[in-house]
Scaffold this active site. Structure first.
Site, PDB file in Angstrom:
ATOM      1  N   SER A 169       0.803  -1.304   0.043  1.00  0.00           N
ATOM      2  CA  SER A 169      -0.048  -0.037   0.105  1.00  0.00           C
ATOM      3  C   SER A 169       0.699   1.119   0.009  1.00  0.00           C
ATOM      4  O   SER A 169       0.491   2.297  -0.658  1.00  0.00           O
ATOM      5  CB  SER A 169      -1.063   0.017   1.251  1.00  0.00           C
ATOM      6  OG  SER A 169      -0.202  -0.157   2.212  1.00  0.00           O
ATOM      7  N   ASP A 190       6.836   2.501   6.672  1.00  0.00           N
ATOM      8  CA  ASP A 190       6.480   1.854   5.327  1.00  0.00           C
ATOM      9  C   ASP A 190       6.784   3.320   4.428  1.00  0.00           C
ATOM     10  O   ASP A 190       7.537   2.995   3.288  1.00  0.00           O
ATOM     11  CB  ASP A 190       5.363   1.343   5.154  1.00  0.00           C
ATOM     12  CG  ASP A 190       5.059  -0.140   5.923  1.00  0.00           C
ATOM     13  OD1 ASP A 190       6.093  -0.150   6.634  1.00  0.00           O
ATOM     14  OD2 ASP A 190       4.349  -0.932   5.575  1.00  0.00           O
TER      15      ASP A 190
END
Length: 361
Positions: A146, A189
C-alpha cells in the site's frame, strides 16, 4: 497517441527488526526490496476523462474530466495537506459514495488518488490523463504494497503536474495517505519507500538513514506463507497481550528495542560481522512469537530454515504474510528452495537496500 507525462517506481519494504515494537515508540530497522510498484501517467487528447487503471486488481475507474477540474481544491498550500478521517472524507463525499460498493483496497486506492489529485497544484490547468499502476509486490504480505502504491502515485502526480515539493514534506503527504489504509500507521513503510537504502525509525521519526550505496549486501529469500492477515487485528492482538502482562510486555518491548539497535549498529559500523545478524533475527522471531503474532505456517518455514542451518523471521505484522530467510550461508540454497516449494510455499529471491522512489527516464 498517448504522451507519457511521468513514470515512477517505488520499491517495497522489509522490516529487518522491530515489528510491532515500533508502534510503542521503540526502534525498528527497515530496508527496501527490489519488488516494485510502477505508475505511469499519460496525456490523452481524444477523450475528456480522468482514468485510473489498477492493473493488478483488474480494475478501471473513469471520472468525467470537467467534474474533477471544477471541483474545489482541498488545500490552500502544500503545508496544509492533512487526512483527518471522516472530516476529510466528507470533502469528497460525491466521489466516495459511488465507491462504497467496491472492495476496501480498491476504494482506498481510488480515494488516495482523489485526495492527491485534488490537492496538488492548480486544478484549472489540468488536462485529461490516464494513470496506469502495476506491481510485482504481493498484496497484504507485509512488504509495503500500500505504501509503495501511495509513494509511486504521489511521485508521478507531482512530476506530471510540475509541482515541486521537498522530500521531507513529500514523505509526510504519503504518511497522511497511508492513514486511509492503516488508520494509525507508524510511518516506517512510507519513509523507507521514499528514502530507500535502510532506515532506523523510532517514535514516529526517521532517526538515521544508510544510503543504498553504503549498505552491505544482504542475501535473503522471501517466503510467502500465502496466509492472508489483517494488520489492524494483529496490532490489537499484540496490544491485548501487552496489556494483560504489562511488566513482562514492557520487558519484551525493551528486548526488541535492543535487538533493533544491534541490527542497526551491525549494518552501519560493524559490517565485518554480518554473521551475527543470523542470531539477532532468530532472537527477533522468538520475541515476536511471545507477542502473539506468529502462525503455524511461519513456524514451519522457520523450522525448514533451521534444518539448513539458517535463520528466519516474519516481517511485517505477522500472522501469515512473508517470512525472511537470511542466507549468511547460501551453500544449501538449492536444497532449501526445493523443500520450501515441495511444501507449497512461494519464494522470491530479492535484493535488499535498493534506492527509494524515483522517476524513470
Amino acid at each position: 497517441m498517448q504522451l507519457l507525462l511521468a513514470h515512477s517506481k517505488s520499491p517495497g519494504k522489509l522490516i529487518l527488526s522491530g515489528e510491532h515494537s515500533t508502534v510503542y515508540g521503540k526502534n525498528s530497522v527497515a530496508t527496501t526490496v527490489n519488488l516494485y510498484t510502477e505508475c505511469q501517467i499519460f496525456a490523452i487528447n481524444n477523450e475528456q476523462i480522468i482514468q485510473l487503471n489498477l492493473i493488478n486488481l483488474d480494475y478501471q475507474k473513469i471520472w468525467p474530466f470537467e467534474l474533477l477540474k471544477n471541483s474545489s481544491r482541498l488545500i490552500n498550500s502544500i503545508d496544509d495537506f492533512r487526512f483527518d478521517g471522516e472530516e476529510s472524507l466528507m470533502k469528497i463525499d460525491q466521489f466516495r459514495n459511488e465507491l462504497q460498493s467496491e472492495p476496501a483496497n480498491i476504494m482506498n486506492s481510488c480515494l488516495v488518488f482523489l485526495f492527491l489529485y485534488l490537492s496538488i497544484g492548480d486544478l484549472s490547468e489540468r488536462k485529461s490523463i490516464k494513470i496506469e499502476i502495476k506491481s510485482n509486490l504481493p498484496n497484504g504480505a507485509g512488504l509495503g504494497s500500500s505504501s509503495a502504491y501511495i509513494v509511486s502515485l504521489a511521485e508521478a502526480l507531482f512530476t506530471a503536474f510540475k509541482v515541486s515539493i521537498d522530500k521531507k514534506e513529500f514523505n509526510r503527504w504519503c504518511w497522511e495517505m497511508d492513514k486511509l489504509f492503516h488508520g494509525k500507521p507508524s510511518g516506517v513503510d512510507n519513509s523507507i519507500c521514499t528514502y530507500g537504502g535502510a532506515i532506523l525509525f523510532r517514535n514516529g521519526q526517521l532517526i538515521e538513514q544508510i544510503d543504498h550505496e553504503n549498505l552491505p549486501e544482504l542475501k535473503v529469500i522471501l517466503v510467502n506463507t500465502q496466509v492472508p492477515r489483517n494488520t489492524k487485528n494483529l496490532v490489537e492482538k499484540c496490544r491485548q497481550r501487552l496489556t494483560i502482562f504489562n511488566d513482562i510486555g514492557n520487558q519484551l518491548l525493551e528486548l526488541l528495542n535492543s535487538v533493533s539497535q544491534q541490527v542497526w549498529f551491525t549494518l552501519k559500523q560493524d559490517q565485518s560481522n554480518l554473521n551475527q545478524l543470523s542470531t539477532l533475527f532468530e532472537m527477533n522471531q522468538h520475541l515476536l512469537n511471545c507477542l502473539n503474532v506468529g502462525h503455524e505456517k511461519i513456524d514451519e518455514i522457520v523450522a525448514i530454515a533451521k534444518r539448513h542451518d539458517l535463520s528466519a523471521k516474519l516481517t511485517g505484522a505477522g500472522g501469515g504474510g512473508v517470512v525472511m530467510i537470511y542466507l549468511n550461508n547460501d551453500t544449501k540454497q538449492e536444497s532449501l528452495l526445493k523443500q520450501l516449494h515441495s511444501n507449497g510455499f512461494v519464494t522470491y529471491q530479492v535484493k535488499l537496500g535498493v534506492s527509494g522512489v524515483h522517476t524513470v527516464n
